[in-house]
Design an enzyme around this catalytic site. Structure first.
Site, short mmCIF file in Angstrom:
data_model
loop_
_atom_site.label_atom_id
_atom_site.label_comp_id
_atom_site.label_asym_id
_atom_site.label_seq_id
_atom_site.Cartn_x
_atom_site.Cartn_y
_atom_site.Cartn_z
N ASN A 1 1.04 -1.26 0.00
CA ASN A 1 0.06 -0.15 0.00
C ASN A 1 0.88 0.96 -0.14
OD1 ASN A 1 -1.72 2.10 0.40
ND2 ASN A 1 -2.36 1.27 2.57
N TRP A 2 0.85 1.68 -1.21
CA TRP A 2 1.99 2.97 -1.38
C TRP A 2 1.25 4.05 -0.67
CZ3 TRP A 2 3.83 2.88 -7.12
CH2 TRP A 2 4.43 1.66 -7.23
N LYS A 3 0.10 4.19 -0.29
CA LYS A 3 -0.54 5.29 0.47
C LYS A 3 -0.32 6.57 -0.54
CE LYS A 3 -0.15 3.24 4.72
NZ LYS A 3 -0.05 3.34 6.19
N ILE B 1 0.57 0.80 12.90
CA ILE B 1 0.65 1.38 11.47
C ILE B 1 1.52 2.91 11.62
CG2 ILE B 1 -0.59 2.35 9.56
CD1 ILE B 1 -2.96 1.00 10.19
N GLY B 2 2.81 2.58 10.65
CA GLY B 2 3.64 3.66 10.55
C GLY B 2 4.34 4.18 11.73
N GLY C 1 2.87 -0.96 4.29
CA GLY C 1 3.00 0.38 3.86
C GLY C 1 4.48 0.92 3.72
N GLY C 2 4.95 1.69 4.45
CA GLY C 2 6.46 2.20 4.33
C GLY C 2 7.28 1.30 3.58
N GLU D 1 -6.86 4.71 7.80
CA GLU D 1 -6.62 6.06 7.60
C GLU D 1 -7.72 6.71 6.99
OE1 GLU D 1 -2.66 5.31 5.70
OE2 GLU D 1 -1.84 5.09 7.75
N GLU E 1 -5.06 -4.89 10.77
CA GLU E 1 -4.02 -4.00 10.76
C GLU E 1 -4.16 -3.20 12.11
OE1 GLU E 1 -2.30 -2.57 6.84
OE2 GLU E 1 -3.60 -1.23 7.25
N SER F 1 3.78 -1.72 10.44
CA SER F 1 5.26 -1.83 10.45
C SER F 1 6.08 -2.92 10.19
CB SER F 1 5.59 -1.36 11.93
OG SER F 1 5.13 0.02 12.26
N HIS G 1 -9.62 0.99 5.40
CA HIS G 1 -8.27 1.13 5.96
C HIS G 1 -8.48 2.42 7.18
CE1 HIS G 1 -4.06 2.39 6.52
NE2 HIS G 1 -3.79 1.45 5.66
#
Ligand code: 13P
Length: 238
Positions: free
Chosen positions: A10-12, A173-174, A233-234, A98, A168, A212, A96
């Site tokens: 997920n590149w967000k 997350i992040g 993600g990241g 976010e 998640e 993460s 999600h």
């Protein structure tokens, strides 16, 4: 039951178009001979069509990061399932955290979007997960159960074996805080157990962990019985 592992990136809201194309090309080149994984990339909307062209004739699949519940209409700024399908998406993320946090996504809208995704022949990746506060006050299972039951309320018979659920935990997350393999397995086992009371496909549905994930923590997580992949993600950007 063997379930094929899914690795979803997920590149967000990251990457320029040029960076996105470079990333997709490099993933494509490095996974050319990979057949034992399903790989899904979820770039920003504006990158979907060019990335889809770049991935042509590869096994890598494409997903949108959300969709609108209506097929078309006066919804400035939104994207429909049909539009995603037309630019080459096979999947779409729904619910999600976010989107729940910044775009008023609720269990009700998750349900509506799930229906819209199926109508557009997209495979939904439904995201669930508790906040730090909810975990600390012992509500993790209640939150997960509510998200699943309300998200699928009245549409239980539309749940397909191909649909994917991502666990998640919001606190992971992040943040660099990753769930321990035991914490993740416990939540996944609970999700599968809950699904068993909702659908006959609970044992076939793939459950992804997200939060993460890094190259050095994933190998232990993926070994857990009810974890069938990762939503990253990241770390999916490099
Ligand atoms: P991070 O891997 O950056 O924690 O993000 C997880 C995520 O939200 C994937 O959807």
């Amino acid at each position: 039951m063997t379930r094929k592992i899914v690795i979803a990136g997920n590149w967000k809201m990251n990457t320029t178009l040029e960076e996105g194309l470079q990333l997709a090309t490099s993933i494509r080149n490095k996974t050319e001979k990979t057949t034992d994984l399903d790989i899904i990339l979820c770039p920003p909307f504006t990158h979907l069509h060019p990335v889809s062209q770049c991935l042509e004739n590869s096994a890598i699949q494409l997903g949108g990061q959300t969709l609108h519940m209506q097929e078309k209409g006066a919804y400035t700024g939104d994207i429909s399932g049909t539009m995603l399908r037309q630019v080459g998406c096979a999947h779409v993320l729904i619910g999600h955290s976010e989107q729940r946090q910044y775009h008023q996504e609720t269990n009700h809208s998750v349900r509506e979007k799930y229906i819209a995704a199926l109508k557009a022949s997209l495979i939904p990746i439904v995201c669930v997960g508790e906040s730090q506060e909810e975990r600390e006050s012992g509500q993790t299972f209640t939150v997960l159960e509510t998200q699943l039951r309300e998200g699928f309320q009245g549409i239980e018979n539309q749940i397909q074996a191909s649909c994917i659920i991502a666990y998640e935990p919001v606190w992971a997350i992040g943040t660099g805080l990753v769930a321990t393999p035991q914490q993740a397995q416990e939540a996944h086992a609970f999700i599968r157990q809950t699904l068993k009371s909702i659908t006959p496909y609970a044992n076939e549905i793939r459950l992804l962990y997200g939060g993460s994930i890094k190259p050095d923590n994933f190998s232990q997580i993926i070994q857990q019985e009810d974890i069938d992949g990762g939503l990253i993600g990241g770390a999916s950007l490099t």
